[in-house]
Motif scaffolding. Sequence first.
Motif, PDB file in Angstrom:
ATOM      1  N   PHE A  29     -11.311  56.018 126.600  1.00  0.00           N
ATOM      2  CA  PHE A  29     -11.307  54.653 127.151  1.00  0.00           C
ATOM      3  C   PHE A  29     -12.067  54.625 128.482  1.00  0.00           C
ATOM      4  CE2 PHE A  29      -8.646  51.484 129.666  1.00  0.00           C
ATOM      5  CZ  PHE A  29      -9.342  50.379 129.214  1.00  0.00           C
ATOM      6  N   LEU A  74      -4.124  54.147 133.524  1.00  0.00           N
ATOM      7  CA  LEU A  74      -4.558  53.134 132.546  1.00  0.00           C
ATOM      8  C   LEU A  74      -5.026  51.868 133.259  1.00  0.00           C
ATOM      9  CD1 LEU A  74      -4.629  52.471 129.453  1.00  0.00           C
ATOM     10  CD2 LEU A  74      -2.372  51.463 129.764  1.00  0.00           C
ATOM     11  N   ALA A  78      -8.693  50.330 133.187  1.00  0.00           N
ATOM     12  CA  ALA A  78      -8.868  48.965 132.656  1.00  0.00           C
ATOM     13  C   ALA A  78      -9.601  48.082 133.668  1.00  0.00           C
ATOM     14  CB  ALA A  78      -7.506  48.367 132.324  1.00  0.00           C
ATOM     15  N   ALA A  81     -13.282  48.565 133.216  1.00  0.00           N
ATOM     16  CA  ALA A  81     -13.757  48.492 131.835  1.00  0.00           C
ATOM     17  C   ALA A  81     -14.785  47.383 131.677  1.00  0.00           C
ATOM     18  CB  ALA A  81     -12.577  48.249 130.896  1.00  0.00           C
ATOM     19  N   THR A  82     -15.741  47.593 130.797  1.00  0.00           N
ATOM     20  CA  THR A  82     -16.729  46.541 130.476  1.00  0.00           C
ATOM     21  C   THR A  82     -16.120  45.622 129.417  1.00  0.00           C
ATOM     22  OG1 THR A  82     -17.636  48.066 128.870  1.00  0.00           O
ATOM     23  CG2 THR A  82     -18.761  47.909 130.999  1.00  0.00           C
ATOM     24  N   THR A  87     -14.281  48.334 123.879  1.00  0.00           N
ATOM     25  CA  THR A  87     -13.527  48.752 125.064  1.00  0.00           C
ATOM     26  C   THR A  87     -12.117  48.145 125.043  1.00  0.00           C
ATOM     27  OG1 THR A  87     -15.642  48.578 126.186  1.00  0.00           O
ATOM     28  CG2 THR A  87     -13.739  49.028 127.558  1.00  0.00           C
ATOM     29  N   ALA A  88     -12.032  46.854 124.671  1.00  0.00           N
ATOM     30  CA  ALA A  88     -10.722  46.193 124.627  1.00  0.00           C
ATOM     31  C   ALA A  88      -9.819  46.863 123.602  1.00  0.00           C
ATOM     32  CB  ALA A  88     -10.903  44.716 124.288  1.00  0.00           C
ATOM     33  N   GLY A  91      -8.656  50.117 124.973  1.00  0.00           N
ATOM     34  CA  GLY A  91      -7.614  49.892 125.982  1.00  0.00           C
ATOM     35  C   GLY A  91      -6.265  49.632 125.331  1.00  0.00           C
ATOM     36  N   GLY A  92      -6.257  48.791 124.299  1.00  0.00           N
ATOM     37  CA  GLY A  92      -5.003  48.489 123.586  1.00  0.00           C
ATOM     38  C   GLY A  92      -4.430  49.726 122.920  1.00  0.00           C
ATOM     39  N   ALA A  95      -2.857  51.972 125.386  1.00  0.00           N
ATOM     40  CA  ALA A  95      -1.515  51.514 125.774  1.00  0.00           C
ATOM     41  C   ALA A  95      -0.481  51.895 124.710  1.00  0.00           C
ATOM     42  CB  ALA A  95      -1.522  50.010 125.984  1.00  0.00           C
TER      43      ALA A  95
ATOM     44  N   LEU B  25      -1.918  43.955 134.875  1.00  0.00           N
ATOM     45  CA  LEU B  25      -3.143  43.994 134.061  1.00  0.00           C
ATOM     46  C   LEU B  25      -3.614  42.582 133.708  1.00  0.00           C
ATOM     47  CD1 LEU B  25      -2.293  47.064 131.805  1.00  0.00           C
ATOM     48  CD2 LEU B  25      -4.214  46.895 133.376  1.00  0.00           C
ATOM     49  N   LEU B  28      -5.209  41.187 136.704  1.00  0.00           N
ATOM     50  CA  LEU B  28      -6.512  41.839 136.874  1.00  0.00           C
ATOM     51  C   LEU B  28      -7.545  41.218 135.935  1.00  0.00           C
ATOM     52  CD1 LEU B  28      -7.506  44.315 138.559  1.00  0.00           C
ATOM     53  CD2 LEU B  28      -7.172  45.682 136.497  1.00  0.00           C
ATOM     54  N   ASN B  34     -12.119  39.185 132.620  1.00  0.00           N
ATOM     55  CA  ASN B  34     -12.397  40.267 131.668  1.00  0.00           C
ATOM     56  C   ASN B  34     -11.211  40.373 130.708  1.00  0.00           C
ATOM     57  OD1 ASN B  34     -12.980  42.630 130.338  1.00  0.00           O
ATOM     58  ND2 ASN B  34     -13.349  43.855 132.182  1.00  0.00           N
ATOM     59  N   PRO B  35     -11.410  40.263 129.398  1.00  0.00           N
ATOM     60  CA  PRO B  35     -10.274  40.332 128.466  1.00  0.00           C
ATOM     61  C   PRO B  35      -9.720  41.740 128.256  1.00  0.00           C
ATOM     62  CG  PRO B  35     -12.308  40.084 127.249  1.00  0.00           C
ATOM     63  CD  PRO B  35     -12.685  40.020 128.694  1.00  0.00           C
ATOM     64  N   VAL B  36     -10.446  42.751 128.697  1.00  0.00           N
ATOM     65  CA  VAL B  36     -10.005  44.126 128.412  1.00  0.00           C
ATOM     66  C   VAL B  36      -8.660  44.455 129.076  1.00  0.00           C
ATOM     67  CG1 VAL B  36     -10.604  46.579 128.619  1.00  0.00           C
ATOM     68  CG2 VAL B  36     -12.341  44.923 127.987  1.00  0.00           C
ATOM     69  N   PRO B  37      -8.472  44.201 130.384  1.00  0.00           N
ATOM     70  CA  PRO B  37      -7.144  44.489 130.968  1.00  0.00           C
ATOM     71  C   PRO B  37      -6.025  43.697 130.290  1.00  0.00           C
ATOM     72  CG  PRO B  37      -8.756  44.137 132.697  1.00  0.00           C
ATOM     73  CD  PRO B  37      -9.419  43.754 131.414  1.00  0.00           C
ATOM     74  N   LEU B  39      -5.882  42.674 127.100  1.00  0.00           N
ATOM     75  CA  LEU B  39      -5.556  43.301 125.817  1.00  0.00           C
ATOM     76  C   LEU B  39      -4.907  44.676 126.015  1.00  0.00           C
ATOM     77  CD1 LEU B  39      -8.591  42.237 123.665  1.00  0.00           C
ATOM     78  CD2 LEU B  39      -6.213  41.777 123.174  1.00  0.00           C
ATOM     79  N   THR B  40      -5.255  45.335 127.102  1.00  0.00           N
ATOM     80  CA  THR B  40      -4.621  46.632 127.391  1.00  0.00           C
ATOM     81  C   THR B  40      -3.140  46.443 127.742  1.00  0.00           C
ATOM     82  OG1 THR B  40      -6.728  47.433 128.240  1.00  0.00           O
ATOM     83  CG2 THR B  40      -4.790  48.712 128.826  1.00  0.00           C
ATOM     84  N   PRO B  43       0.218  45.352 124.565  1.00  0.00           N
ATOM     85  CA  PRO B  43       1.304  46.155 123.962  1.00  0.00           C
ATOM     86  C   PRO B  43       2.418  46.484 124.953  1.00  0.00           C
ATOM     87  CG  PRO B  43      -0.828  47.088 123.424  1.00  0.00           C
ATOM     88  CD  PRO B  43      -1.078  46.049 124.471  1.00  0.00           C
ATOM     89  N   LEU B  44       2.052  46.643 126.227  1.00  0.00           N
ATOM     90  CA  LEU B  44       3.068  46.976 127.231  1.00  0.00           C
ATOM     91  C   LEU B  44       4.044  45.808 127.407  1.00  0.00           C
ATOM     92  CD1 LEU B  44       0.854  48.687 129.988  1.00  0.00           C
ATOM     93  CD2 LEU B  44       2.010  49.735 128.055  1.00  0.00           C
TER      94      LEU B  44
END
Lengths: 176, 430
Positions: A29, A74, A78, A81-82, A87-88, A91-92, A95, B25, B28, B34-37, B39-40, B43-44
């Motif tokens: 990641f 993490l 994140a 992250a681009t 990448t998304a 990241g998921g 997690a 996240l 952030l 940015n959708p990445v944080p 989506l990260t 699940p949490l």
Amino acid sequence: MTEPGASPARRSRVVRWPLLLLAVVLAGFGTLGTLPLAESVAVALSSVALGAAFRLLPRRWLPPAAPLPPLVGLAVLAGYATATGVTALAGGVAALVLLLWVADDPDRLPGGAERALNRLLIPTIGLGIAWASAFLLPGNVAPLGVGVALLVVVVVLVALLLRRPEVFDRDAAATS
Amino acid sequence: MIEPPPPSFRWRPLSYLLVAFAVVLFALGVAERNPVPILTGFPLLLAPIVAPLIGVRRTPVVAVTGQVDGAGGTIDVVFRLTPEPPVAPGDLRVVVPTPDGVDERGPPRAALEGKRLRVDLAWSVPQPTVTSVPLPQVRWEDAVGLIERPVEVSGEPLAIERYPPELHRAGVVRLEHTIALPGETRSRAIGSTGEFFGIREATLHDPPRVINWLASARAGRRLANEYALDRTGDVLLLLDARPTPLGPTIDARLLGISRAAAYGLADAFLQEKTRVALGVYGEFLTILPLATGRTQRLRVHQMLFQTSLAAVAGPAERCAVTLRRYYARGMTTILLSPLADEESILLVPHLRRRGFHPVVLSPSFLPLAALTSDLGAEDEAIVGRVGRLLRREQIARTWRDAPAIDWVDFWSLGGFVDFLNRPTLRERGI
């Protein structure tokens, strides 16, 4: 007080497949972000190593804090992250693997990660739906305002639920 | 016995941690557009919400069985926990409170045995101890460790009984005459003294002289003689549970040792069908009336398990006066007291004045004081010497009124049992 689980075989149970998987996924990641390769890998591996070290220590207050370093790692990765679909997704998945590693607690009975697999099914499905709707649907740049509003609603609902655990209690009626 | 659980389930601190990181996240992601944080963190956030929905929805019930093994000061406790479906035994968290006077020999071990959870505990007792092991505290946790629920535990608590083995012989003692008619009274109860009554299967505790070797050789199994018991008197066990200047830690340990001795003595006398009474003196006297049989044994055990150190010491005379209201004078009385202060020593003459003839079994505080001391070797030697002199003086003063046995080696009571078995020595006060 005596709590079973903290056995001498604990050290051998710290390094198991969920830890290695977490290191690999987190490093992967990190490489997809804007951080330099060496730094991203260093962040990923050091956070995982620190989490494992917390679990190794015999002190009572450190093992429960073991998830903290990987969570920080993490969050850092994140942040760099681009904004791409891969990448998304990475990241998921990172997690989810982190949750799997959390379940593999050496202070509990062996096989925690295996038992947790079915518990993580719904978060995995949720992640899949969210990712698909964000990146696979046409016109993937969703209105930010709607997204923010939905997030705020979710956070408020979570806060309410955390304050009222009895909502989830369903004891059998006395007359049943 | 069923222990009611606390009312509700709760999220564990890990859930709060995950939700907090999810919120960070999300913030952030919004800040960076940015959708990445986001989506990260998804699940949490989702895992703690989903955990109670797919976990156990009501208070789990677990049946607990256990056993105590080991010999001497070694204790091996095994608990087996069988949860009702759909609860998986691997999701149970067990906490076993360590009873007072018990040390942990090694870390506890838990393992799955089919649909049961087996918990092995390795304990040791440095001194004789009788205590009950309460049922384990059990809670259910989901596989990830996000939520927990209290568990309804059903089962019986276990008992740890460790006392010097010589006490098994203590029951065969010629007791003081406390029965209304003079002379020995023929009892219909069966014991190991008196007229021959019959033959029975031998037990583990039968001494060789009771075994009928000819009958055993004919039958091919060990048989023992049984005699119609001549009951001569009753026994009163009196525990001094008052606090002393030694401090609560040593007092509690000494009381634990006295309790173990009283437990063993009561078992030995009850085995011989003797009527046994128990008195515990703290601020006031708590008594158990004279009786015999298995019910009395249970009553004695229960009372001894519940005995604890009194907060306030009652005067010695109160104990003697109260005893006389309930028990006949002249009864064989075994007083278990540390004799650590003036009030403890005073109890003996007061008992004599009220017509009781006590034999004092006094667990010595010196070995325990040496264990808990943080002095250097030289200072410890001086303190030990002074302590021994003080102890000798206390025992000597007690001997003026009653025979007193200084109990130093806690795992042996051979001397005390021999003393009880020699009535001539007892009468002469030797």
